[in-house]
Design an enzyme around this catalytic site. Structure first.
Site, mmCIF file in Angstrom:
data_model
loop_
_atom_site.group_PDB
_atom_site.id
_atom_site.type_symbol
_atom_site.label_atom_id
_atom_site.label_comp_id
_atom_site.label_asym_id
_atom_site.label_seq_id
_atom_site.Cartn_x
_atom_site.Cartn_y
_atom_site.Cartn_z
ATOM 1 C CB ILE A 19 -9.562 4.133 2.969
ATOM 2 C CG1 ILE A 19 -9.402 5.469 2.247
ATOM 3 C CG2 ILE A 19 -11.008 3.656 2.856
ATOM 4 C CD1 ILE A 19 -9.717 5.407 0.761
ATOM 5 C CG ASP A 74 2.256 -10.980 1.508
ATOM 6 O OD1 ASP A 74 1.527 -10.306 0.745
ATOM 7 O OD2 ASP A 74 3.423 -11.311 1.223
ATOM 8 C CB SER A 161 -10.613 5.171 -6.981
ATOM 9 O OG SER A 161 -9.874 5.122 -8.184
ATOM 10 C CE1 TYR A 173 -5.249 3.669 -7.841
ATOM 11 C CE2 TYR A 173 -6.504 4.906 -9.476
ATOM 12 C CZ TYR A 173 -6.311 4.501 -8.173
ATOM 13 O OH TYR A 173 -7.177 4.919 -7.192
ATOM 14 C CE LYS A 177 -7.904 1.369 -7.038
ATOM 15 N NZ LYS A 177 -8.146 0.602 -5.789
ATOM 16 C CB THR A 208 -5.023 8.877 3.889
ATOM 17 O OG1 THR A 208 -4.129 9.489 2.946
ATOM 18 C CG2 THR A 208 -6.156 8.203 3.131
#
Length: 324
Positions: A19, A74, A161, A173, A177, A208
């Protein structure tokens, strides 16, 4: 809506692939000067050490019409991030019009922990999801806001997301989000007096490079890329980027600040299509939901009205199901 970003300065974090790469290309296509970041092998700030994928993004952005400056960063190292913004401040005389928080470091960890409940997954999964992700978005926004508030203009887009609403890839996760959405909302409150917008953007199912590799080996009928995107309602990375480019020129941008925005719904509003002239529908569209629930309707999906299911109704559906 035509996206003309000539004279604008943008930063896209995590733009080596996926993305982030698509967003950077779309911003270049619109004429912006685009800074892109990605990790180098030995973490030294030398252009020669930037990974080939980041250099490939740089070349593609420039071929699309933009100016691109690749910087190895980084995003787990605050000093490297600080140095990045000092470089932009110095080289662009304090101008930064757009920050896209996209860097995310947990793809491999999510794959290795797939199917495991959180108590069986390694504890390192939390940091993998939320250090270069939620935390790095906060750090980058901190430095970007210092520049944007001085000029009293700017936009911070945090790529989030549907995992912020429903369990998709597990606890670490989903929590991250959901927090990204809250981060964007709370930043918007403090940035609004300075005419700086903050938005959380939810792409749909994005094709992707990894997604295409999987599809090429597993989808039947030898469908081409266009047919695959159309059949499965995929969004391309460039499509997401074109939406962000158009968002930058939205005269009602400050009315959207602090809110979750769905890429497909913004695209419909702005008249955006992908590189294949395709415009996917929102994942909360009646057209998409009915076709998923009743597969036999997929062949006639375009005949179903593109109506948006209210958030409260969608949330009820999500709560009744362990996954979407």
């Amino acid at each position: 809506m035509a996206a003309n970003l000539k004279g604008k300065v943008a930063l896209v974090t995590g733009a080596s692939r996926g993305i982030g790469k698509g967003i950077a290309i779309a911003l270049g296509e619109a004429g912006a000067l685009v800074y892109i970041t990605g990790r180098s092998v030995n973490q030294t700030n030398s252009l020669e050490t930037i990974s080939g994928s980041l250099l490939e993004t740089k070349a593609t952005v420039e071929n699309a019409g933009g100016i691109c400056i690749a910087v190895p960063v980084d995003h787990s190292d605050d000093e490297q991030v600080k140095s990045l913004f000092e470089q932009i401040d110095r080289e662009q005389n304090g101008q930064l019009d757009l920050l896209v928080n996209n860097a995310f470091g947990a793809v491999r960890s999510l794959i290795s922990s797939n199917g495991k409940p959180f108590w069986e997954a390694d504890l390192s999964l939390w940091d993998a999801c939320n250090q270069v992700g939620l935390r790095s978005h906060y750090v980058a926004s901190h430095f970007a806001a210092k520049m944007m508030t001085q000029r009293k203009q700017g936009l911070i887009v945090t790529i989030s997301s549907w995992g912020g609403l429903a369990p998709i890839f597990g606890v670490a996760y989903g929590t991250g989000k959901s927090a990204c959405d809250r981060l964007a909302a709370d930043m918007a409150v403090e940035l609004k007096p300075f005419n700086v917008a903050s938005i959380s953007l939810w792409p749909g199912i994005v094709g992707t490079e990894q997604f295409h590799q999987l599809a090429d080996g597993n989808l039947e009928d030898n469908l081409g890329v266009t047919a695959i995107a159309d059949k499965f309602n995929w969004e391309t990375p460039l499509f997401v980027g074109r939406v962000i480019a158009a968002l930058c020129n939205d005269p009602d941008l400050m009315r959207r600040t602090g809110k979750v925005q769905l890429a497909a719904e913004l695209a419909a509003r702005y008249g955006i299509v992908d590189e294949y002239e395709h415009c996917p529908v929102s994942l909360r569209s009646l057209r998409f939901l009915l076709a998923q629930g009743l597969p036999r309707l997929k062949s006639v999906a375009k005949l179903i009205p593109d109506l948006k299911v209210p958030w409260w109704m969608l949330l009820l559906t999500v709560l009744k199901s362990p996954k979407i």
